[in-house]
Design an enzyme around this catalytic site. Structure first.
Site, PDB file in Angstrom:
ATOM      1  N   ASP A  84       0.833  -1.201   0.000  1.00 39.40           N
ATOM      2  CA  ASP A  84       0.000   0.000   0.000  1.00 39.40           C
ATOM      3  C   ASP A  84       0.869   1.252   0.000  1.00 39.40           C
ATOM      4  OD1 ASP A  84      -2.266  -1.571   0.157  1.00 39.40           O
ATOM      5  OD2 ASP A  84      -2.393  -1.447   2.346  1.00 39.40           O
ATOM      6  N   TYR A  98       4.755  -8.784   8.708  1.00 37.72           N
ATOM      7  CA  TYR A  98       4.467  -7.356   8.809  1.00 37.72           C
ATOM      8  C   TYR A  98       4.508  -6.887  10.262  1.00 37.72           C
ATOM      9  CZ  TYR A  98       2.503  -7.857   4.080  1.00 37.72           C
ATOM     10  OH  TYR A  98       2.319  -8.122   2.748  1.00 37.72           O
ATOM     11  N   TYR A 134      -4.482  -9.406   3.326  1.00 40.52           N
ATOM     12  CA  TYR A 134      -4.519  -7.949   3.441  1.00 40.52           C
ATOM     13  C   TYR A 134      -4.485  -7.578   4.919  1.00 40.52           C
ATOM     14  CZ  TYR A 134      -5.404  -6.942  -1.473  1.00 40.52           C
ATOM     15  OH  TYR A 134      -5.277  -6.805  -2.830  1.00 40.52           O
ATOM     16  N   LEU A 187       2.318   0.750   8.684  1.00 45.71           N
ATOM     17  CA  LEU A 187       2.480  -0.621   8.204  1.00 45.71           C
ATOM     18  C   LEU A 187       3.860  -0.775   7.591  1.00 45.71           C
ATOM     19  CD1 LEU A 187       1.291  -3.433   7.605  1.00 45.71           C
ATOM     20  CD2 LEU A 187       0.387  -2.515   5.470  1.00 45.71           C
TER      21      LEU A 187
END
Length: 324
Positions: A46, A74, A177, A198
């Site tokens: 993103d 992540y 996601y 993120l």
């Protein structure tokens, strides 16, 4: 830097993508600095996100799908009590609800997000519906059915929690996601939530600790390019990782130079030792990467996806990839 100066280069570059730009924008900037003829990234981040974005150059693009389909890790910080249109801080705030829940409710909500789950992707995503990406519908205010998809959350650790801010570490399968994870967490806690930070820490065996920022690349460019293009490109070459690092999790088979020629000519060879059927990484006796082969009937090796035979000596690296 003009198009007729573009170079044939081959290997993997680990970019540390900055926030505020798309993965494709980051790819195009990197490709321009390297003056590369052919390049592709291995899974979008993103615009809000930072972190590791492996970029494949030249022949490495033949194997990029194995990184796209690989597991990821992540680090995410989320704000509870606010639901946005994009499930991150780039979107419009749609709802504000006081984040009131017990510690037990919090841990139970996290537990519901672990393991094999069905996940509805964000409407602002690159997934296609009838050949058109979802974010294109979203920008026009068109509602389309969102189909839940199976993903796997291998690890979900709570690193920090204070009032309406939580920080999580997530290891997951391809196609997950993180914005949906946070959106679901907010729904489970009945207060809404969205991503405010993120960072992708790992892709397959590649760690963000080995990645290079665009600022570092521009530093090399400003320092060396005008003085000596050769020195500049030599510096860039040292930043490339061997192509076979992409398939480092595959079993390896070493074949003779004679058998290498047979495989490169599209023919199969018979092996003297039995192997498990499926894909295997082919190396020659000089430990140069040839490509991927397919074992059939446990004793026949067929070519599957090979790098160009005039390149495997020139673009195999002497060092062995070691992940930090």
């Amino acid at each position: 830097m003009v198009s007729n100066n573009l170079r044939n280069i081959h290997g993997v570059f680990l970019l540390d993508k900055p926030t505020g730009i798309s993965s494709n924008q980051a790819l195009q900037i990197t490709k321009k600095i390297f003056l590369a003829k052919k390049a592709g990234h291995t899974g979008s981040l993103d615009p809000l996100a930072t972190g590791i974005l492996p970029i494949c150059f030249g022949e490495a693009t033949k194997f990029s799908k194995y990184l796209i389909k690989s597991n990821k890790q992540y680090r995410v910080i989320a704000k509870l009590g606010e639901k946005t249109s994009t499930a991150d801080s780039y979107g419009e705030i749609k709802n504000v609800i006081s984040a009131r829940f017990s510690s037990n409710q919090y841990w139970l909500a996290l537990d519901r997000l672990r393991g094999n789950i069905l996940q509805i992707p964000p409407i602002f995503s690159a997934i296609k519906y009838k050949g058109i990406r979802l974010y294109q519908y979203a920008r026009k205010g068109i509602q389309v059915p969102l189909k839940a998809r199976p993903v796997k959350i291998y690890k979900l650790n709570s690193l920090y929690r204070s009032k309406n801010i939580v920080e999580l570490e997530i290891s997951c399968s391809s196609g997950t996601y993180i914005r949906s994870i946070i959106n679901d967490l907010g729904n489970f806690l009945k207060c809404g939530a969205h991503v405010i930070f993120l960072r992708r820490m790992r892709v397959s065996s590649y760690s963000c600790h080995s990645s290079i920022t665009l600022d570092q690349l521009n530093f090399f460019k400003n320092k060396y390019f005008k003085k000596s293009k050769k020195i500049f490109f030599d510096k860039l070459k040292k930043l490339l990782i061997p192509i076979d690092s992409i398939v480092s999790n595959f079993n390896k088979i070493y074949i003779s130079l004679k058998d290498t020629l047979i495989i490169q000519n599209g023919q199969f060879i018979k092996l003297f030792t039995k192997y498990q059927n499926g894909l295997i990484c082919i190396m020659n006796t000089k430990k140069n990467f040839i490509g991927l082969g397919k074992i059939r009937c446990q004793i026949f090796l067929y070519p599957y996806r090979l790098i160009k035979k005039d390149l495997y000596n020139k673009y195999n690296f002497n060092h062995t990839f070691k992940n930090k």
